[in-house]
Design an enzyme around this catalytic site. Structure first.
Site, PDB file in Angstrom:
ATOM      1  N   LYS A 130       0.799  -1.124  -0.132  1.00  5.55           N
ATOM      2  CA  LYS A 130      -0.001  -0.066  -0.071  1.00  5.55           C
ATOM      3  C   LYS A 130       0.685   1.161   0.092  1.00  5.55           C
ATOM      4  CE  LYS A 130      -4.569   0.902   0.400  1.00  5.55           C
ATOM      5  NZ  LYS A 130      -5.458   0.015  -0.158  1.00  5.55           N
ATOM      6  N   ASP A 170      -6.879   4.333  -4.623  1.00  3.15           N
ATOM      7  CA  ASP A 170      -7.460   4.170  -3.314  1.00  3.15           C
ATOM      8  C   ASP A 170      -8.196   5.717  -3.028  1.00  3.15           C
ATOM      9  OD1 ASP A 170      -7.537   1.834  -0.937  1.00  3.15           O
ATOM     10  OD2 ASP A 170      -7.399   4.028   0.048  1.00  3.15           O
TER      11      ASP A 170
HETATM   12  N1  GLU Z   1      -7.169   0.085  -2.754  1.00  2.00           N
HETATM   13  C1  GLU Z   1      -8.221  -1.039  -3.124  1.00  2.00           C
HETATM   14  C2  GLU Z   1      -8.328  -1.857  -2.136  1.00  2.00           C
HETATM   15  O1  GLU Z   1      -8.175  -1.584  -1.006  1.00  2.00           O
HETATM   16  C3  GLU Z   1      -7.742  -1.522  -4.630  1.00  2.00           C
HETATM   17  C4  GLU Z   1      -6.149  -1.846  -4.651  1.00  2.00           C
HETATM   18  C5  GLU Z   1      -5.508  -2.572  -6.011  1.00  2.00           C
HETATM   19  O2  GLU Z   1      -6.724  -2.213  -7.099  1.00  2.00           O
HETATM   20  O3  GLU Z   1      -4.454  -2.638  -6.126  1.00  2.00           O
HETATM   21  O4  GLU Z   1      -8.225  -3.244  -2.018  1.00  2.00           O
END
Ligand code: GLU
Length: 451
Positions: A130, A170
């Site tokens: 992340k 996100d």
């Molecule tokens: N931010 C999204 C999550 O919390 C998607 C992450 C992504 O597509 O890599 O899963």
């Protein structure tokens, strides 16, 4: 959990607390997983001997960097950027980028940790990571956002790649920001490659990526209800948030015959007893993504009531979909939902329910409760499918992507049932998701030996 396991949990958590001072969100996420994993591994010495859980709670690495950019008045601005590379045992690091003033190392570590389990549950080859920055996109001009994204990528590009780490969006990062970041990456490295997901269709994006998180939260609810011979049709649904996850969650609910009566933003929520329609939703999407207005404007346009500074959990409902942010449902909210006869709760957001609220729901046993790891896995699943399409140099149709998404969410649900069903038949979806997510990553870590 017996008293020996409770001691093991306390000892384990004391170590995690000592190593991660001042990181409450991260500790919360770890505790919620450890509570299920420690009893699970109690009779499996290999996991203990190889310190699998200890290793999983320590990120592979954390990159923290300065982001310097110039605002429209010519003033120099300084923000802090991060990428947490949590675990790549089953695939390249994968997870979104969050731009929000609340972003700090604790928030991103909790999200990266959760992402490892979520991505494992999808069955796709993706590790967990992340990233983000404490940048507030609110009231920034288009050009300021572009310059920030470019400055952010000018450092991040060194640490990512299609086979190493594949970021996405996100909170505060959507297709527009991904476009600016992808453009900057391409300019720096001189290669067109699938380094980000959530791209626009014109340059390697996947159909249904924008919709996927919201749709997935509804598909998960559909699966939980179907398992108990129930459906979404005719049910009153309360949704929080009004961003990408919330709006597509509402859209899918309306399409399945649910009655969506609320939406919210950081200032308050709107209650429309008539129920939202596709047209009203379209208006909200434009309000939020184009005009960047406040949800209270809805009431002037369509009627209903606006509740300043409140969350929607007091509105009587059958199904609840928290799609805003972490810790938005407290123990009191959980009690209210249960007292009002709520039947299902599907977490479109990451960790929206506080630990105290989770305990209230678990004790009641009347509410089907899917954790974010399972309920919002649809977003990263379609990101995984975007990676597949980029590797194939192909683009699938809407129907093809949707079919994969439904199959993946069914698989997530079935794993929760397999590992979360108690002797009395009650399904603890949190436990099921934690154990199933853990198993696959642990098996890979064991195969690699001690490292
Ligand atoms: N931010 C999204 C999550 O919390 C998607 C992450 C992504 O597509 O890599 O899963």
């Amino acid at each position: 959990m017996n008293s020996h396991q409770a001691d093991d949990l306390a000892t384990f958590m004391a170590g995690v607390e000592r190593r991660n001072p001042g990181e409450p969100e991260f500790l919360q996420a770890v505790h919620e997983v450890a509570m299920d994993i420690i009893p699970y591994i109690a009779d499996k010495p290999i996991f203990q001997e190889l310190k699998i859980l200890e290793r999983m709670t320590e990120p592979d690495r954390i990159v923290s960097f300065r982001v310097v950019w110039e605002d429209d008045r010519g003033e120099i601005r300084v923000n802090r950027g991060f990428r947490i590379q949590q675990n790549n045992a089953i695939g390249p690091y994968k997870g979104g980028i969050r731009f929000h003033p609340s972003v700090n190392q604790s928030v991103l570590k909790f999200l990266a940790f959760e992402q490892v389990f979520k991505n494992s549950l999808t069955g796709l080859p993706m590790g967990g990571g992340k990233g983000g920055a404490d940048f507030n996109p609110k009231e920034k001009s288009e050009r300021e956002i572009m310059r920030f994204c470019q400055a952010f990528m000018t450092e991040l590009y060194k640490h990512i790649g299609p086979d190493t780490d594949v970021p996405a969006g996100d909170i505060g990062v959507g297709a527009r920001e991904v476009g600016y970041m992808f453009g900057q990456y391409k300019r720096i490295v001189g290669r067109f490659e699938g380094v980000l997901t959530g791209k626009a269709l014109e340059f390697g994006g996947s159909r249904i990526r924008s919709e996927a998180t919201g749709y997935g939260a509804v598909y998960m609810m559909e699966e939980m209800l179907a398992h108990h011979q129930e459906t979404i049709e005719g049910r009153i649904c309360v949704v929080s948030g009004s961003g990408n996850v919330a709006t597509y969650c509402a859209e899918k609910l309306i399409g399945m015959g649910g009655k969506v009566v609320t939406m919210s933003d950081s200032s308050g929520f709107i209650y429309d007893p008539e129920g939202l329609t596709h047209d009203k939703l379209q208006w909200i999407m434009e309000l939020k993504s184009k005009r960047r207005g406040r949800i209270e404007e809805y009431v002037r346009e369509f009627g209903g009531t606006y509740h300043e500074g409140e969350r929607p959990w007091g509105v009587p409902c059958d199904l609840a979909f928290p799609c805003a942010t972490q810790n938005e449902i407290t123990a009191d909210d959980a009690r209210t939902l249960i007292d009002n006869g709520c039947r299902g709760l599907s977490e479109g957001a990451n960790m929206p329910t506080t630990p105290e609220a989770i305990r209230v729901i678990q004790a009641s046993k009347t509410l089907l409760h899917a954790p974010g790891k399972a309920a919002n896995a649809g977003g990263v699943s379609v990101s995984g499918l975007e990676m597949s399409q980029n590797s194939l140099r192909l683009q699938w149709t809407r129907a093809e992507v949707d079919q994969h998404l439904r199959r993946i969410i069914r698989g997530v649900h079935d794993q929760c049932v397999e590992f979360g069903t108690a002797a009395d038949g009650h399904i603890d979806y949190f436990k099921g998701a934690n154990i199933a997510g853990f198993n696959k990553v642990a098996a890979a870590m064991i195969a690699y030996g001690v490292m």
